[in-house]
Design an enzyme around this catalytic site. Structure first.
Site, PDB file in Angstrom:
ATOM      1  CB  CYS A 267       2.237  -4.717  -0.461  1.00  0.00           C
ATOM      2  SG  CYS A 267       0.816  -5.819  -0.069  1.00  0.00           S
TER       3      CYS A 267
ATOM      4  CG  HIS B 141       1.185  -2.907  -4.801  1.00  0.00           C
ATOM      5  ND1 HIS B 141       2.401  -3.514  -4.506  1.00  0.00           N
ATOM      6  CD2 HIS B 141       0.671  -3.772  -4.064  1.00  0.00           C
ATOM      7  CE1 HIS B 141       2.517  -4.663  -4.014  1.00  0.00           C
ATOM      8  NE2 HIS B 141       1.255  -5.026  -3.720  1.00  0.00           N
TER       9      HIS B 141
ATOM     10  CD  GLU C 179       4.328  -0.562  -6.568  1.00  0.00           C
ATOM     11  OE1 GLU C 179       4.050   0.213  -5.501  1.00  0.00           O
ATOM     12  OE2 GLU C 179       4.120  -1.939  -6.211  1.00  0.00           O
TER      13      GLU C 179
HETATM   14  N1  GLN Z   1       1.905 -11.665   1.327  1.00  0.00           N
HETATM   15  C1  GLN Z   1       1.096 -10.554   1.767  1.00  0.00           C
HETATM   16  C2  GLN Z   1      -0.235 -10.578   1.454  1.00  0.00           C
HETATM   17  O1  GLN Z   1      -0.703 -11.274   0.699  1.00  0.00           O
HETATM   18  C3  GLN Z   1       1.830  -9.294   0.838  1.00  0.00           C
HETATM   19  C4  GLN Z   1       1.161  -9.207  -0.583  1.00  0.00           C
HETATM   20  C5  GLN Z   1       2.090  -8.292  -1.399  1.00  0.00           C
HETATM   21  O2  GLN Z   1       2.982  -7.651  -0.970  1.00  0.00           O
HETATM   22  N2  GLN Z   1       1.568  -7.776  -2.547  1.00  0.00           N
HETATM   23  O3  GLN Z   1      -0.978  -9.888   2.092  1.00  0.00           O
END
Ligand code: GLN
Length: 531
Positions: A379, A505, A507
């Site tokens: 992310c 994600h 994970e």
């Molecule tokens: N801050 C980033 C976004 O909102 C990444 C979010 C995250 O890593 N879950 O896109």
């Protein structure tokens, strides 16, 4: 099975004893035979934990349906093997929200709306609805916090009332407590357990199962003592002995004959832990290779902030027979990336928000890219890898996300169009499972072994499509795209042994039996790099 059985799981003495994992392990033992549906009740007034800092409450877990839920759902999914749903996390925030809406609608017309019966009725109704809707054989209800907390009283009272509603033969109360061995005394002490069970009994609940968390196995004497003082049979007290590897917990419960207690109380039969699970646990105990993996983030003060990442690494390590050391590296400091990563075989830059620590993370990413250190960006980790690449390879000076600098000259990461007008912070990110189509020939494709994949998301920003071309021309492949081909969900650097990123994600869907492919790839590359 004709009707749902209920297992209520409470905790005593102190938090952090592993109530979620213990409950999940019991669920796991029953799930090969029965449909087990886990429910978690949290006493806080937030509607969900999505608006909380992970340092306060641990990781925010995201479900396929887009719900942001308590991290215990990670344990449930990993141990029970179910795909959980939003309603299965009941917070006091949700309860009060529902009661208030009902009151305004006029559902309680003429009545004084009270904690008992109205709030407790609503809680019970919520549980029973889930049981019915899911056709659950077993509803496993974990009550958050510790017995005695004011904020959980209503859940405890509802759990007590439930007994009369469903019948004593269909409900089992389990309690996890703490048995300390104070320094210098060298003896297992039962007093905290007695007090905790006393509290529980004052609230009208008598446990059928007591699990004593302890540094060692409970000896017979202490089991007997707890049984006498707490008015349960001796066979109902079992050890929850400390383990380094949480995947052993179902095995230790099995050894403690938990199946017998459940059978006696509810008439349901737990199955032995599968051979495959045992084998993987055995692999973890007898590793062949040692690898050092760094998690470079800003919530490193509380390891629970990255709980699922840590688990996903362990899943892969079990399959690859690795002895894994995980290093939490805080990137807010000023140390050089080379120094920070000395002795590290693979790096994860996890999800995150805001600008603190990002320049440190970008330096770490640059170091990985230039020195062929296996790297997985998750992310925000993917987004920062793109910023690093844009700056240092594509020559776009100062490129960064508009989350950090809304006026940057090179907004390589930008807010998703549908997010521009969003005002409320709770539950409004791009959340939940989204499909992607992987590019054949990439390492990511090889790892997933298929073209159509799905991962869970939680973000507001994305790689700005305007930059896809220039990134690709310089060797950063957009390795997986959303089905409409607009959003890049996976990246992979061509000229590297393992440099990948995922906007979702992965994970969150990893399990011991089926490790997340990108984590497996990272650990595998780390082992290989070491050789
Ligand atoms: N801050 C980033 C976004 O909102 C990444 C979010 C995250 O890593 N879950 O896109």
């Amino acid at each position: 099975m004709p009707r749902t059985k209920f297992i209520i799981f409470t905790g005593g003495v102190l938090s952090g004893l592993g109530k979620g994992i213990a409950a999940a392990s019991i669920g796991g033992l029953l799930s090969s035979k029965y449909k087990v549906i886990p429910v978690k009740c949290d006493g806080y007034l937030n509607v969900d934990p999505g608006t909380m800092n992970p340092i306060e409450h641990g990781e925010v877990f995201v479900l396929d349906d887009g719900a942001e839920v308590d991290m215990d759902f990670g344990h449930y999914e990993r141990f029970i093997g179910v795909t959980c749903k939003s309603e299965w996390n009941l917070t006091m925030g949700k309860v009060f929200d529902a009661v208030r809406r009902k009151e305004r609608k006029g559902d309680y017309l003429g009545k004084t709306v009270q904690f008992i019966p109205h709030v407790t009725e609503l809680i019970k109704e919520w549980w029973l609805q889930i049981a019915k809707k899911e056709k659950a054989d077993i509803l496993l209800i974990e009550l958050g916090g510790t017995i005695g907390d004011i904020e959980n009283e209503l859940f405890v009272e509802a759990a007590r009332q439930l007994r009369d509603e469903v019948g004593r033969k269909h409900i089992m109360y389990s309690h996890l407590t703490y048995v300390p061995i104070p320094y210098g005394v060298r003896e297992q002490k039962s007093k905290p357990t007695q007090q905790s069970i006393n509290l529980l009994r004052q609230k009208g609940i008598k446990p059928d199962l007591i699990i004593g968390r302890c540094a060692e196995k409970l000896d017979d004497k202490i089991k007997e003592k707890i049984a006498t003082f707490c008015d349960v049979s001796k066979g109902a007290v079992i050890s929850g002995v400390d383990v380094k590897n949480v995947y052993k917990i179902p095995l230790t419960f099995e050894d403690e004959k938990i199946a017998k207690i459940i059978r006696r109380t509810l008439g349901v039969h737990a199955k032995p832990v599968s051979k495959k699970w045992r084998k993987l646990v055995d692999n973890m105990d007898n590793p062949k290779h040692e690898v050092n993996i760094a998690i470079c983030g800003k919530y490193t003060r509380l390891e629970d902030s990255y709980a699922s990442i840590v688990e996903a690494l362990w899943h892969s390590a079990a399959h690859l027979k690795c002895k894994m050391k995980i290093h939490f590296i805080e990137t807010s400091g000023l140390r050089k990336a080379g120094e920070l990563l000395e002795g590290i075989d693979g790096v994860i830059v996890p999800g995150g928000f805001g600008s603190r620590g990002i320049e440190g993370k970008i330096k770490v990413i640059q170091y990985c890219r230039e020195n062929n250190v296996p790297f997985l960006g998750i992310c925000y980790g993917l987004q920062l890898a793109v910023a690093e690449f844009a700056r240092n390879v594509c020559g776009l000076k100062g490129a960064v996300s508009t989350e950090v600098d809304p006026k940057t000259k090179h907004p390589v990461i930008d807010i998703l169009p549908e997010q521009r007008t969003v005002e409320n912070k709770g539950g409004t990110m791009r959340l939940g499972a989204y499909p992607a189509i992987l590019k054949k020939g990439t390492k990511i494709f090889e790892l997933y072994g298929k073209e159509n994949v799905s991962e869970r998301h939680r973000h507001r920003y994305e790689i700005n499509p305007v930059y896809h071309n220039i990134l690709e021309k310089n060797g950063l492949m957009m390795a997986g795209m959303s089905p409409n081909k607009k959003l890049a969900e996976f990246i992979e650097f061509k000229y590297h042994d393992y440099f990948v990123g995922c906007q979702g994600h992965p994970e969150l869907k990893s399990s011991l039996l089926k490790p997340a492919p990108l984590f497996y790839g990272l650990v595998r590359a780390a082992v290989k790099g070491k050789k």
